[in-house]
Design an enzyme around this catalytic site. Sequence first.
Site, mmCIF file in Angstrom:
data_model
loop_
_atom_site.group_PDB
_atom_site.id
_atom_site.type_symbol
_atom_site.label_atom_id
_atom_site.label_comp_id
_atom_site.label_asym_id
_atom_site.label_seq_id
_atom_site.Cartn_x
_atom_site.Cartn_y
_atom_site.Cartn_z
ATOM 1 N N CYS A 1 0.961 -1.102 -0.014
ATOM 2 C CA CYS A 1 0.005 0.103 0.143
ATOM 3 C C CYS A 1 0.758 1.307 0.049
ATOM 4 O O CYS A 1 1.954 1.148 0.774
ATOM 5 C CB CYS A 1 -0.886 -0.129 1.147
ATOM 6 S SG CYS A 1 -2.091 1.586 1.307
ATOM 7 N N HIS B 1 -9.383 -3.939 -1.681
ATOM 8 C CA HIS B 1 -8.227 -3.096 -1.027
ATOM 9 C C HIS B 1 -8.760 -1.629 -0.996
ATOM 10 O O HIS B 1 -8.706 -1.001 -0.014
ATOM 11 C CB HIS B 1 -6.863 -3.274 -1.534
ATOM 12 C CG HIS B 1 -5.703 -2.400 -1.121
ATOM 13 N ND1 HIS B 1 -4.752 -2.953 -0.540
ATOM 14 C CD2 HIS B 1 -5.521 -1.185 -0.798
ATOM 15 C CE1 HIS B 1 -3.937 -2.086 0.078
ATOM 16 N NE2 HIS B 1 -4.393 -1.015 -0.089
ATOM 17 N N GLU B 2 -9.152 -1.191 -2.031
ATOM 18 C CA GLU B 2 -9.593 0.263 -2.158
ATOM 19 C C GLU B 2 -10.870 0.608 -1.300
ATOM 20 O O GLU B 2 -10.990 1.334 -0.601
ATOM 21 C CB GLU B 2 -9.518 0.830 -3.562
ATOM 22 C CG GLU B 2 -8.286 0.737 -4.376
ATOM 23 C CD GLU B 2 -7.176 1.146 -3.625
ATOM 24 O OE1 GLU B 2 -7.238 2.346 -2.944
ATOM 25 O OE2 GLU B 2 -5.871 0.710 -3.517
HETATM 26 ZN ZN ZN Z 1 -3.948 1.028 0.038
#
Ligand code: ZN
Length: 178
Positions: free
Chosen positions: A113, A155-156
């Site tokens: 990330c 993830h987003e």
């Molecule tokens: Zn991220």
Amino acid sequence: MVIIVQNGDKVLRKISKEVPISTITKPKIQKILSDMSAALDSQLDGVAIAAPQIGVSLRIFVVSGRIFDEDFIRGRGPTEGDLYAKNREPNMVFINPVLKKISKDKKLMMEGCLSVRPLYGKVRRATRATVEAYNKYGIKFTKNGSGLLAHIFQHETDHLEGILFIDKAKELQEVFTE
Ligand code: ZN
């Protein structure tokens, strides 16, 4: 230059607010979209970014056009040239994204990330996912993703709920790239 917020900043843990649809085409939101793309494009290994990662607590994420690039998918990785390549696919904007369908089929995949440098770890996520969202013109669309794109969608959307991949990851390790 747009600063990418790092883990420890409270904005990454807030639940982001919806963008009023009528404001999408207004300068304020358009500026946020271009700032997000600039921040994403500035990172050679960036595949996506959520608005909280530039300090904006709104429900928006942007997926890099890079992930649709054949060489990137084949694992060659991005080069300096890719960043400026004219024929690179445009970044894809998702405003007020909602995960509509996720597959029961799940897979562990390595994730990192831009806000949790330099950690990487494996996260178990659905291998296929469908997102409904608005584009930068305020038009609603649906996008299906599998593999890397499905992982990115999950993830987003987690970012917009204040969740970071390290909350779910196994085998966290530090990876340094120059
Ligand atoms: Zn991220």
